[in-house]
Design a protein around this motif. Structure first.
Motif, PDB file in Angstrom:
ATOM      1  N   LEU A   1     -84.145 -25.836 -75.831  1.00  0.00           N
ATOM      2  CA  LEU A   1     -84.672 -26.628 -74.718  1.00  0.00           C
ATOM      3  C   LEU A   1     -84.425 -25.944 -73.378  1.00  0.00           C
ATOM      4  O   LEU A   1     -85.242 -26.062 -72.458  1.00  0.00           O
ATOM      5  CB  LEU A   1     -84.073 -28.033 -74.726  1.00  0.00           C
ATOM      6  CG  LEU A   1     -84.587 -28.934 -75.847  1.00  0.00           C
ATOM      7  CD1 LEU A   1     -83.782 -30.228 -75.910  1.00  0.00           C
ATOM      8  CD2 LEU A   1     -86.065 -29.235 -75.680  1.00  0.00           C
ATOM      9  N   LEU A   2     -83.329 -25.194 -73.253  1.00  0.00           N
ATOM     10  CA  LEU A   2     -83.071 -24.438 -72.026  1.00  0.00           C
ATOM     11  C   LEU A   2     -84.151 -23.373 -71.828  1.00  0.00           C
ATOM     12  O   LEU A   2     -84.689 -23.219 -70.728  1.00  0.00           O
ATOM     13  CB  LEU A   2     -81.683 -23.802 -72.067  1.00  0.00           C
ATOM     14  CG  LEU A   2     -81.305 -22.947 -70.865  1.00  0.00           C
ATOM     15  CD1 LEU A   2     -81.349 -23.745 -69.571  1.00  0.00           C
ATOM     16  CD2 LEU A   2     -79.924 -22.337 -71.076  1.00  0.00           C
ATOM     17  N   VAL A   3     -84.482 -22.652 -72.888  1.00  0.00           N
ATOM     18  CA  VAL A   3     -85.553 -21.649 -72.803  1.00  0.00           C
ATOM     19  C   VAL A   3     -86.866 -22.312 -72.408  1.00  0.00           C
ATOM     20  O   VAL A   3     -87.595 -21.826 -71.538  1.00  0.00           O
ATOM     21  CB  VAL A   3     -85.687 -20.882 -74.144  1.00  0.00           C
ATOM     22  CG1 VAL A   3     -86.954 -20.046 -74.177  1.00  0.00           C
ATOM     23  CG2 VAL A   3     -84.460 -20.023 -74.386  1.00  0.00           C
TER      24      VAL A   3
ATOM     25  N   ASP B   1     -88.333 -26.114 -64.615  1.00  0.00           N
ATOM     26  CA  ASP B   1     -87.889 -27.474 -64.292  1.00  0.00           C
ATOM     27  C   ASP B   1     -86.389 -27.437 -63.992  1.00  0.00           C
ATOM     28  O   ASP B   1     -85.567 -27.401 -64.909  1.00  0.00           O
ATOM     29  CB  ASP B   1     -88.179 -28.389 -65.484  1.00  0.00           C
ATOM     30  CG  ASP B   1     -87.834 -29.843 -65.216  1.00  0.00           C
ATOM     31  OD1 ASP B   1     -86.915 -30.109 -64.415  1.00  0.00           O
ATOM     32  OD2 ASP B   1     -88.475 -30.707 -65.823  1.00  0.00           O
ATOM     33  N   PRO B   2     -86.010 -27.441 -62.701  1.00  0.00           N
ATOM     34  CA  PRO B   2     -84.595 -27.279 -62.353  1.00  0.00           C
ATOM     35  C   PRO B   2     -83.690 -28.397 -62.870  1.00  0.00           C
ATOM     36  O   PRO B   2     -82.534 -28.153 -63.211  1.00  0.00           O
ATOM     37  CB  PRO B   2     -84.593 -27.237 -60.823  1.00  0.00           C
ATOM     38  CG  PRO B   2     -85.881 -27.849 -60.402  1.00  0.00           C
ATOM     39  CD  PRO B   2     -86.856 -27.607 -61.520  1.00  0.00           C
ATOM     40  N   VAL B   3     -84.194 -29.601 -62.969  1.00  0.00           N
ATOM     41  CA  VAL B   3     -83.380 -30.710 -63.463  1.00  0.00           C
ATOM     42  C   VAL B   3     -83.063 -30.493 -64.940  1.00  0.00           C
ATOM     43  O   VAL B   3     -81.914 -30.597 -65.382  1.00  0.00           O
ATOM     44  CB  VAL B   3     -84.098 -32.061 -63.246  1.00  0.00           C
ATOM     45  CG1 VAL B   3     -83.335 -33.195 -63.906  1.00  0.00           C
ATOM     46  CG2 VAL B   3     -84.296 -32.319 -61.761  1.00  0.00           C
ATOM     47  N   PHE B   4     -84.070 -30.162 -65.705  1.00  0.00           N
ATOM     48  CA  PHE B   4     -83.935 -29.912 -67.132  1.00  0.00           C
ATOM     49  C   PHE B   4     -83.058 -28.673 -67.368  1.00  0.00           C
ATOM     50  O   PHE B   4     -82.214 -28.657 -68.268  1.00  0.00           O
ATOM     51  CB  PHE B   4     -85.336 -29.714 -67.698  1.00  0.00           C
ATOM     52  CG  PHE B   4     -85.512 -30.001 -69.156  1.00  0.00           C
ATOM     53  CD1 PHE B   4     -84.569 -30.681 -69.895  1.00  0.00           C
ATOM     54  CD2 PHE B   4     -86.677 -29.587 -69.799  1.00  0.00           C
ATOM     55  CE1 PHE B   4     -84.764 -30.933 -71.245  1.00  0.00           C
ATOM     56  CE2 PHE B   4     -86.882 -29.837 -71.141  1.00  0.00           C
ATOM     57  CZ  PHE B   4     -85.918 -30.508 -71.857  1.00  0.00           C
ATOM     58  N   ILE B   5     -83.246 -27.629 -66.559  1.00  0.00           N
ATOM     59  CA  ILE B   5     -82.455 -26.394 -66.685  1.00  0.00           C
ATOM     60  C   ILE B   5     -80.971 -26.690 -66.486  1.00  0.00           C
ATOM     61  O   ILE B   5     -80.124 -26.284 -67.287  1.00  0.00           O
ATOM     62  CB  ILE B   5     -82.933 -25.330 -65.670  1.00  0.00           C
ATOM     63  CG1 ILE B   5     -84.329 -24.830 -66.045  1.00  0.00           C
ATOM     64  CG2 ILE B   5     -81.947 -24.156 -65.595  1.00  0.00           C
ATOM     65  CD1 ILE B   5     -85.020 -24.022 -64.953  1.00  0.00           C
TER      66      ILE B   5
END
Length: 95
Positions: A53-55, A62-66
Protein backbone atom coordinates in the motif's frame (compact mmCIF):
# COMPACT_ATOMS: atom_id res chain seq x y z
CA UNK A 1 -9.06 2.55 -17.72
CA UNK A 2 -5.53 2.38 -19.17
CA UNK A 3 -3.64 -0.91 -18.71
CA UNK A 4 -0.99 0.59 -16.39
CA UNK A 5 -3.78 2.08 -14.27
CA UNK A 6 -5.38 -1.39 -14.01
CA UNK A 7 -2.03 -2.78 -12.86
CA UNK A 8 -1.77 -0.11 -10.17
CA UNK A 9 -5.31 -0.80 -9.00
CA UNK A 10 -4.34 -4.50 -8.84
CA UNK A 11 -1.30 -3.60 -6.74
CA UNK A 12 -3.45 -1.51 -4.41
CA UNK A 13 -5.99 -4.31 -4.08
CA UNK A 14 -3.29 -6.90 -3.33
CA UNK A 15 -1.93 -4.65 -0.59
CA UNK A 16 -5.41 -4.28 0.83
CA UNK A 17 -5.85 -8.07 0.67
CA UNK A 18 -2.73 -8.64 2.81
CA UNK A 19 -3.77 -5.88 5.18
CA UNK A 20 -7.23 -7.46 5.57
CA UNK A 21 -5.78 -10.95 6.08
CA UNK A 22 -4.06 -9.78 9.25
CA UNK A 23 -7.49 -9.29 10.82
CA UNK A 24 -8.65 -12.69 9.59
CA UNK A 25 -5.69 -14.52 11.17
CA UNK A 26 -6.09 -12.52 14.39
CA UNK A 27 -9.80 -13.33 14.53
CA UNK A 28 -9.19 -17.06 13.94
CA UNK A 29 -6.43 -17.18 16.59
CA UNK A 30 -8.66 -15.38 19.08
CA UNK A 31 -11.60 -17.72 18.43
CA UNK A 32 -9.39 -20.80 18.81
CA UNK A 33 -7.91 -19.57 22.09
CA UNK A 34 -11.11 -18.00 23.42
CA UNK A 35 -9.06 -14.92 24.34
CA UNK A 36 -7.53 -12.04 22.42
CA UNK A 37 -4.42 -13.25 20.60
CA UNK A 38 -2.18 -11.57 18.06
CA UNK A 39 -0.25 -14.27 16.17
CA UNK A 40 3.13 -13.58 14.58
CA UNK A 41 1.57 -13.93 11.12
CA UNK A 42 -0.55 -10.85 11.92
CA UNK A 43 2.62 -8.75 11.85
CA UNK A 44 3.85 -10.31 8.59
CA UNK A 45 0.53 -9.65 6.87
CA UNK A 46 0.67 -6.11 8.30
CA UNK A 47 4.14 -5.53 6.85
CA UNK A 48 3.39 -7.00 3.41
CA UNK A 49 0.10 -5.15 3.11
CA UNK A 50 1.57 -1.92 4.41
CA UNK A 51 4.59 -2.01 2.08
CA UNK A 52 2.45 -2.74 -0.97
CA UNK A 53 0.00 0.00 0.00
CA UNK A 54 2.95 2.36 0.58
CA UNK A 55 4.17 1.73 -2.97
CA UNK A 56 0.64 2.27 -4.25
CA UNK A 57 0.26 5.50 -2.27
CA UNK A 58 3.62 6.75 -3.58
CA UNK A 59 2.36 6.13 -7.11
CA UNK A 60 -0.84 8.02 -6.27
CA UNK A 61 1.22 10.79 -4.59
CA UNK A 62 -1.14 10.77 -1.60
CA UNK A 63 0.77 12.28 1.36
CA UNK A 64 -1.80 11.23 3.96
CA UNK A 65 -1.75 7.61 2.80
CA UNK A 66 2.08 7.68 2.47
CA UNK A 67 2.57 8.91 6.04
CA UNK A 68 0.08 6.43 7.45
CA UNK A 69 1.61 3.42 5.73
CA UNK A 70 5.21 4.47 6.43
CA UNK A 71 4.49 4.87 10.15
CA UNK A 72 2.55 1.61 10.35
CA UNK A 73 5.35 -0.35 8.66
CA UNK A 74 7.79 0.96 11.28
CA UNK A 75 5.52 -0.22 14.11
CA UNK A 76 5.00 -3.67 12.54
CA UNK A 77 8.74 -4.17 12.02
CA UNK A 78 9.41 -3.14 15.62
CA UNK A 79 6.89 -5.69 16.91
CA UNK A 80 8.55 -8.45 14.89
CA UNK A 81 11.94 -7.34 16.24
CA UNK A 82 10.66 -7.87 19.79
CA UNK A 83 9.07 -11.22 18.91
CA UNK A 84 12.32 -12.54 17.40
CA UNK A 85 14.40 -11.10 20.24
CA UNK A 86 12.18 -12.84 22.79
CA UNK A 87 12.47 -16.15 20.90
CA UNK A 88 16.26 -15.79 20.80
CA UNK A 89 16.41 -14.92 24.51
CA UNK A 90 14.26 -17.95 25.39
CA UNK A 91 16.35 -20.30 23.24
CA UNK A 92 19.58 -18.96 24.79
CA UNK A 93 18.15 -19.37 28.30
CA UNK A 94 17.19 -23.01 27.67
CA UNK A 95 20.53 -23.92 26.09
Amino acid sequence: MVMSEKIWVGIGLSGQFFFTMRFVVQWIATERNRRSVIPESFWYFSIFGSLILLVYSLYRKDPVFILGQAFGTTVYLRNLFFIHKEKKDVSCATS
